[in-house]
Design an enzyme around this catalytic site. Structure first.
Site, PDB file in Angstrom:
ATOM      1  N   ASP A 462      48.916   9.035  41.524  1.00  0.00           N
ATOM      2  CA  ASP A 462      48.881   7.864  42.393  1.00  0.00           C
ATOM      3  C   ASP A 462      47.513   7.195  42.206  1.00  0.00           C
ATOM      4  O   ASP A 462      46.592   7.799  41.648  1.00  0.00           O
ATOM      5  CB  ASP A 462      49.095   8.314  43.835  1.00  0.00           C
ATOM      6  CG  ASP A 462      49.024   7.156  44.814  1.00  0.00           C
ATOM      7  OD1 ASP A 462      49.553   6.078  44.487  1.00  0.00           O
ATOM      8  OD2 ASP A 462      48.439   7.325  45.896  1.00  0.00           O
ATOM      9  N   ARG A 849      53.980  -1.410  41.560  1.00  0.00           N
ATOM     10  CA  ARG A 849      54.976  -1.817  42.543  1.00  0.00           C
ATOM     11  C   ARG A 849      56.211  -0.911  42.504  1.00  0.00           C
ATOM     12  O   ARG A 849      57.343  -1.372  42.526  1.00  0.00           O
ATOM     13  CB  ARG A 849      55.384  -3.274  42.324  1.00  0.00           C
ATOM     14  CG  ARG A 849      54.264  -4.274  42.447  1.00  0.00           C
ATOM     15  CD  ARG A 849      53.649  -4.307  43.814  1.00  0.00           C
ATOM     16  NE  ARG A 849      54.568  -4.822  44.826  1.00  0.00           N
ATOM     17  CZ  ARG A 849      54.333  -4.782  46.124  1.00  0.00           C
ATOM     18  NH1 ARG A 849      53.237  -4.215  46.581  1.00  0.00           N
ATOM     19  NH2 ARG A 849      55.190  -5.291  46.976  1.00  0.00           N
TER      20      ARG A 849
END
Length: 948
Positions: A462, A849
């Site tokens: 992440d 996204r």
């Protein structure tokens, strides 16, 4: 709005009295394409938001037909659930029940082939003819190992059951039509689709619900979505004015029917229509709040449940907790099969030899020593446990299996567990993985995969909170063609400027201070020069062109209160804090107006319209009614989109400013700073009225609403005057660039999967040294399956040219950048193979996204097609699916809750700890475990062969 604001609106000729335009803030959302997912019956898990046979048009571009829709009758759950019983609101994350625990747990444990082997040995040892050891003694070792593991699994699942029970028994206020339309407490698990729910400030949302009204007169609610997408900043959601003006708490509801899409995993998209008193109103992503979010800075909000329980977007994005097994154990299963074949061969040789011996000595068996066939102890002579030479051979085979069972020792598995405990101790006590900021050590939450740490080939990370600290800092600005770098000239006290204002005898001060440039600070206080006006306009744009919400919090000094700026984008927070430090302090925001304190003078600006950022325009804009009754448009965005909409033809000032500003932007980018360009222009009365009429008609469109709003934004965002540019630093965690370089040097591929915008991810890629200027970048941003297919084919062609040196860049490295809307059409379709082929040829992959389940889909893409080990690391609830899907999951104990840590196999405080974890501990764990297994096998082989 207060009476003063109403009179002010009446006096301003630019503001119409159309009630539907009172709530001026509306967003041009970049809605990720999705399609409804049927939930009736078991289906294979899909990681894209749509299936391969779904419609290719975005939900923003089409109406909802009757077959795809679910009808929700507001405040009438009985009628809503009469034709089709929708899912209840109870959730279940546990693995076992009372009835399924024993069979399922035993099934999972006996996936170890050695356990089946030991079970067979124990059963054979219960037969009197074969009892080599005591019957109880042969069962105890296996029973002990199974019992210990079962107790551990039972405790873990008990914790999940307890968590589910707490979650399902939370209370919410639900409108009861049976008791005079009063709100009554109701457990979450009893909420049904169609119920009207009231949520108070700081409470969690119990289900996915459409907002009907809020405590704010303009229908605004502020939502924190940390549990959903990992972002800690506030998001803005709205109730439609048609329901906002009704007194819902007193039962003034009327007949409202919502027709919405079926449940799906797309957390960024929602489409519905609301029929209300003969009028149809369109609903979008800004009108729905999702389960797990929290209501902030809003006293209360009322909404209607549209998705509950397992049909909520949060639960659909939860892939469940899989049972992870060490790759070494999987390899051991294969080796045990080979050893079993070898063991059977030895036993066969023994039994055949025994048969030959019996035939050779058949006449001597009655009295031969150590075998004596006849029993002479009684009055009659009988055979002494002799069953014929055929059965004797069979029994010898089985006894040989029992005698040679040490070839596959159960002690090996006990030894492995003890070694893993020791390895966990070494990892926990390693000071190189001690995080001083949180005073926390490394956590080893799963002992059975320690050795897998030494075999990792892919790292999926992440971004926000994992690679970065999620703290933006304003560094420099280019205004009017002049570079104001904080490093050149700053305040004497270290460059910290404490801007403050007085409100009702209380001093307001920004929570975060920013280093300021003295020259620029003095210039911002000048009103009578063109240069000073230019600077003031620049900072006014920073303070107003955003979606930031100012919150007042207490400080240690009762006479001083701090203003904390909350918003969807950390970039916007940094810019607003910078504007406040230079004397342009945002102190109040509603959906209709904002108040900014400018150098001690409070000014109110009416928000006449706003077009939020989207990935197509790559900019956002706000239309403000100024105190002097003029209307001004402020725009900020990426340089690639902003310089194209400047008025360079008739505006000589723009021509003179463009080149130096572009040079400054290049300098900022080379330092790894995130850049934005700021521009503005004044609107005439006719321009504003034309925009307003177009905006109203587009905002009420039932089909193609997003596309229409985007076109209107593009039509107004032109002929702009350049104000300047900003440079913001997104601070990386300590040692991230060095850690990534070390991992890549070791042959480990690092992929970044983030829910952030593409520009943000690319900027971090450069600052973390994941991306370099020498890399060839391949970008895939598509909104249809056909365009995705063409882009993948073109990208594969580029790869071939680059690798073969056709493009002139021999051995150039490749970087793939792909967004979540493209992955919708790639994952779970035939295009997966092309994506895998492309990604495997690239040195770096950035996915932007992406939804939580898409992250897990990317991990699955690699796991299904290679034998390489994967590791996922993240810090938010949106990373849970990815962490659970990877072979090894690591949670960062950061600022975004503990969901990632609770779902992980290991937990630590910093990304850089991956280097000692994988390259030191992982190496030693794998080597030591391998040596111990080999030693056991060879040692036991020697014992067995001696017996043989």
């Amino acid at each position: 709005m207060d009476p003063n604001s109403i009179s002010e609106i009446n006096e301003n000729p630019y503001i119409t009295k159309n009630p539907s335009s009172q709530r001026s803030i509306s967003s041009v959302q970049s809605i990720q394409t999705t399609s409804s997912t049927e939930l009736g019956g078991p289906k294979p898990l899909r990681y894209g938001s749509v299936g391969p046979d779904s419609m290719r048009l975005s939900t923003s571009y089409r109406d909802i037909n009757e077959e795809e829709a679910r009808l929700v009758y507001v405040n009438d759950p009985h009628r809503t659930n009469s034709s089709f019983q929708f899912a209840g609101n109870s959730i279940k994350t546990s693995k076992y029940s009372i009835l399924t625990f024993l069979p399922r747990n035993l099934f999972e444990q006996f996936r170890r082939i050695a356990y089946l082997y030991f079970l067979v040995i124990a059963i054979l040892n219960q037969l009197p003819q074969l009892a080599v050891f005591g019957r109880g003694a042969s069962i105890l070792p296996l029973a002990f190992v199974l019992l210990v593991t079962a107790v551990k699994d039972l405790y873990e699942d008990y914790r999940r059951h307890r968590s589910d029970k707490i979650e399902n028994n939370h209370l919410s206020m639900v409108l009861s039509s049976e008791s005079s339309n009063n709100f009554q407490s109701k457990k979450w698990k009893h909420i049904r689709v169609g119920d009207i729910i009231k949520v108070s400030e700081n409470e969690s949302i119990p289900c996915d619900m459409v907002l009907l009204s809020t405590s704010d007169p303009t229908g605004v609610a502020y939502i924190q979505t940390t549990n959903l997408d990992g972002e800690s900043n506030l998001k803005t959601r709205y109730a439609k004015q048609e329901t906002q003006t009704r007194n819902l708490e007193n039962g003034d509801i009327g007949v409202i029917v919502i027709k919405c899409e079926k449940p799906n995993r797309n957390i960024y998209g929602f489409q519905a229509n609301m029929d209300f008193e003969g009028k149809r109103v369109s609903l979008g992503p800004s009108n729905i709040v999702l389960r797990g979010c929290e209501l902030r800075n809003t006293k209360s909000a009322i909404g209607v449940a549209v998705y509950t329980g397992k049909e909520t977007k949060a639960m659909l994005n939860n892939s469940g907790a899989p049972s992870k097994r060490s790759r070494l154990e999987t390899r051991m299963n294969r080796e045990i099969i080979y050893l079993s074949i070898f063991l059977v061969t030895l036993c066969t040789v023994v039994c055949i030899s025994h048969g030959v011996w019996l035939i050779k000595h058949k006449d001597e068996l009655d009295l031969i020593q150590f075998y004596r066939k006849k029993d002479y102890s009684g009055s009659e002579v009988e055979n002494y446990e002799y069953y014929g030479w055929g059965m004797e051979i069979f029994f010898v085979f089985l006894m040989s299996v029992i005698v040679f069972q040490v070839m596959i020792p159960i002690s090996l598995y006990i030894s492995m567990e003890l070694v893993r405990v020791g390895q966990a101790y070494f990892m926990i006590q390693d000071d190189r993985m001690f995080d001083e900021a949180t005073n926390s050590r490394f956590q080893c939450r799963a002992l059975n995969i320690n050795e897998d740490l030494g075999q990792i080939k892919y790292v999926f990370s992440d971004k926000t909170g994992t690679l970065t600290e999620n703290k933006m800092e304003f560094q420099c600005a280019s205004i009017g063609g002049v570079d104001y770098d904080n490093g050149k000239a700053s305040c004497e006290d270290g460059g910290i400027e404490y801007s403050s204002v007085q409100v009702d005898g209380v001093t307001l001060r920004p929570k975060m201070s920013v280093k300021v440039d003295i020259e620029l600070l003095n210039l911002s206080k000048t009103k009578d020069t063109d240069e000073g006006k230019h600077v003031r306009d620049f900072f006014l744009a920073l303070a107003t062109c955003n979606t930031i919400v100012p919150l007042t919090i207490e400080s240690s000094d009762p006479a001083v209160k701090l203003i904390e700026y909350q918003g969807e984008s950390p970039d916007e927070q940094a810019l607003v804090y910078a504007a406040a430090s230079y004397g342009f302090m945002l102190i109040e925001r509603t959906s209709g107006h904002i108040v900014v304190d400018i150098q001690g003078e409070r000014q109110r600006f009416n928000v006449l319209g706003m077009h939020e950022f989207d990935s197509d325009r790559k900019r956002m804009s706000v239309i403000l009614g100024l105190p002097d009754n003029t209307v001004k448009l402020y725009v900020k965005g990426a340089d690639t989109s902003m310089f194209n909409v400047l008025n360079n033809s008739s505006n000589t000032t723009n021509k003179n400013l463009t080149k130096p500003t572009q040079a400054h932007l290049h300098s900022y980018s080379s330092k790894g700073l995130r850049t934005l360009v700021i521009a503005a222009r004044e609107l005439t009365l006719s321009e504003f009225q034309h925009w307003q009429s177009s905006y109203e008609s587009a905002n009420n469109a039932l089909m193609g609403r997003s596309n229409l709003l985007r076109k209107i934004a593009i039509s107004i965002e032109n002929n702009l005057g350049l104000l300047g540019a900003s440079g913001i630093e997104d601070k990386l965690q300590e040692g991230v660039p060095e850690a990534i370089e070390s991992l890549r040097t070791a042959g480990i591929k690092v992929w970044v999967l983030t829910g952030d915008k593409q520009e943000t991810a690319v900027s971090i890629g450069y600052s973390s040294k994941l991306l370099t200027n020498e890399m060839t970048r391949i970008v895939i941003n598509n909104n249809s399956k056909d365009s995705c297919k063409r882009s993948l084919e073109d990208a594969l062609g580029v790869c071939k040219k680059v690798k073969n040196g056709v493009s002139g860049t021999i051995n150039s490295q490749l970087a793939l950048i792909i967004d979540g809307s493209s992955l919708v059409y790639v994952l779970d379709t035939e295009l997966e193979e092309q994506l895998f082929e492309l990604a495997s040829k690239c040195d770096v992959v950035l996915c932007c996204r992406v939804a939580p389940l898409q992250k897990a889909g990317i991990v699955a893409l690699i796991k299904k097609r290679t034998d390489d080990m994967t590791l996922a690391i993240g810090d938010g609830a949106n990373d849970v699916s990815m962490i659970q899907r990877a072979d090894v999951g690591i949670g960062i104990s950061g600022q975004e809750g503990r969901q990632a840590v609770m779902a992980s196999d290991f937990a630590m405080g910093q990304f850089r700890f991956l280097v000692p974890l994988l390259l030191v501990h992982g190496h030693w764990n794998y080597q030591r475990m391998s040596y111990m297994i080999l030693y056991n096998f060879y040692r036991n082989a020697v014992f067995v062969l001696i017996l043989f």
